[in-house]
Each structure stands twice: as C-alpha cells, then as structure tokens.
Write an enzyme that holds these catalytic residues in place. Structure first.
Site: not given
Ligand code: PMV
Length: 318
Positions: A113, A158
């Site tokens: 991420g 995310d």
C-alpha cells in the site's frame, strides 16, 4: 489519527502506515468481507515546509529523486493529484508556497500500500499545516479517489486500513468495522520479488468468474466463512486456528489461480519451518506472502524464506 500528525514551528509532519491483507483478497471485490492490518514497521511520511513567497508549491519525493512543481504537474500525476485534492478539501484556492517533502520506507508496488500511504500522509500533513481537522473516513475517501484513478476499481480496503491505522473488517460499500486483537500477532511478510500488478490479477479473476460464475461464487463464499473465522480468532487470541485459516485461504486463492510457484514455495518453506500458517497476500501472481509465527520463531522462518527465494522479509507485530 491525531497521533500520526506533528506540527513543530513552521513545519508539519504526518506519517501513515503500510498495510497487509490477512484474509479475503479478491473475494472482497465481489462483496465478501476481508480483514487487513496496518504495518507500522514500514511507513510513509510527508513534511510541509514554508518556502519564500513566489516559490509556489514544490513536491519533493526524496526517495524517488523526483521534484515537481504543482503548477506544472500534469493532471494525472499521482502526487500532484492528491495534493490538489487535499488543498481543495481544506478550501485552499491559492497555491501555497510550500515544499512538500515525501519519504517512505514502504517498498513500492509490493502490495504494502505504498501509494495509498503516501497519499494519506500528504493529506494529513496539509490538514495539520492549515489547522483543518480531518476525520479518518475523509482521509480514506480522498485516498480512494486517487487510487481509483491509478488502479481501476479497487475494493477500497487499502485506503481504509491505511487511513484508520487499525485492523479493519471491510465490506465494499459499508463503513469499516475496527476491531482489536486479544494477543499480538507476529507476521512475517515475504516478498516473492515477482512483479505482478494487482489490476492484472483482478482482471484474470474477473474473466474466470465471467466464464464460470457458480464455481467462483462458491469459492468466494468459502473464503467469506474463513474471513469471519479469522476475525473471531484474532479477537479471541486463537492463533493456531488463525494459522490454519491462512493455509485454507491460500488453497482457495490457488483455486482462483492467483498464486505463483515462488509464492507457493515461500508458503511451504514458512510452514515447514515452524510457521502456524501462511498464505499469499494481496493481488497475488507475485508480490507478497505472509506467515503467522510464534514470537521467537522469526529468525528460523526468515532464513527459510530467504533460502526459498524471498527477495526481502519484513516482520510486523500487529
Ligand atoms: O495487491 P494489494 O495488496 O493492493 O491487494 C489487492 C486486493 C484485491 O482484493 C485483490 C483487490 C482489491 O481491490 O481489493
């Protein structure tokens, strides 16, 4: 999270964590739940420093050796895009004279991420600098909007876990549920070194689902049950059971054809060297795998992962 933000003198700093999906990747795109946790051992940081009037806004991505002027950056530049979104969120119509410095210890394009964390850090630093309190949900939404431009139609997991900085139970289109773990989780994150864009693995699963919806829906349902069980285990501290859920989830991801021989080798190596369970994590076909280990077993499992071909291994305690 206010604690991630620091203002000292003229300078504002904010930090955002990386993330890892524990269970439910891919099926989360089809409305099933997923569980993800922040990785605070790898973070992105944004620092705002006022610069002389007339300088405009300069974004300096130190790790990438990239400096760009906001006024000249193309519309679709990811860093400029998030800065523009954040400035508009705080109603700042005039380009400020700032240097926005960005650093990150999150490996790029590896399923941790990094892009979403950089975006979250930028938003928080800007809000803190102009004294504009922002809710985690708004950070999450702004990060999502920028992710969507670059990653197609992400499920939103995310941006959620990175914005909240806590373990989340996530179902697309619903408010995330935050939950606590009864015992610390020691996770090893092994990078297969195989580059595999999430967009492509998500596209491959979609093709399979279109061809054979019944089979895919049945697999998604089985994963969904595992995700519920995983949350129960995390909340009750039944870590051995959580390990076996990782193993079962990995098998189902193999059935979705999103594993890779290197990921399978890393998962096997972790299991046969004491891990309680292991699975690929994220988009798959490359990228990362995770192993749940007992405290003290990290060195053994790390060596085994490196021998089996991991390019790097990160340990995180959730
Ligand atoms: O590759 P990552 O870690 O960004 O995770 C992707 C997770 C998927 O479920 C495959 C896609 C999504 O948008 O949720």
């Amino acid at each position: 999270m206010e604690s991630n933000v620091r203002t000292c003198g003229d300078l504002s700093k904010a930090t955002a964590p990386g993330k890892i999906i524990l269970a439910g990747e891919h099926s989360v795109v089809y409305g099933r739940p997923a569980v993800a946790v922040p990785v605070w051992e790898a973070t992105a940081q944004a620092t705002i420093t006022p610069i002389p009037p007339g300088s405009g806004c300069v974004i300096a991505a130190h790790d990438l050796g990239r400096t760009l002027s906001l006024a000249e950056a193309p519309d679709d530049d990811p860093l400029a895009l998030i800065v523009r979104k954040a400035l508009s969120h705080v109603d700042c119509a005039i380009e400020p004279n700032w240097e926005i410095g960005i650093t990150s210890t999150i490996p790029i394009a590896s399923g941790l991420g990094s892009g979403a964390a950089v975006s979250a850090a930028i938003i928080r630093a800007i809000c803190s600098h102009v004294d504009f309190p922002i809710q985690d949900a708004d950070v999450s939404q702004l990060v999502y909007e920028s992710e969507r431009l670059h990653h197609g139609t992400p499920s939103g997991i995310d941006n959620t876990v990175i914005a909240y900085g806590l373990p989340v139970w996530y179902v697309k289109g619903q408010s995330p549920a935050l939950f606590k773990r009864a015992k610390p989780l020691t996770l090893m994150i092994g990078d297969s070194g195989v580059v595999a864009p999430t967009k492509e693995s998500v596209g491959a699963v979609r093709k399979g689902w279109q061809k054979n919806p019944h089979r895919y829906e049945a697999i998604f349902d089985q994963i969904s049950t595992l995700v519920s069980d995983a949350r129960d285990c995390i909340e009750s501290g039944e870590l051995a059971l959580l390990g076996s859920i990782f193993d079962q989830n990995h098998e189902l991801l193999r059935e979705l054809d999103v594993s890779h021989p290197t990921l399978d080798a890393l998962v096997d190596a972790a299991r046969s060297n004491g891990a309680m369970g292991a699975k690929l994590s994220g988009g798959g076909r490359g990228g990362n795998m995770i192993a749940l280990v007992r405290a003290g077993d990290e060195p053994n499992v790390e060596q085994a992962l490196l021998r089996a071909g991991a390019k790097s291994v990160l340990v995180t305690i959730v």
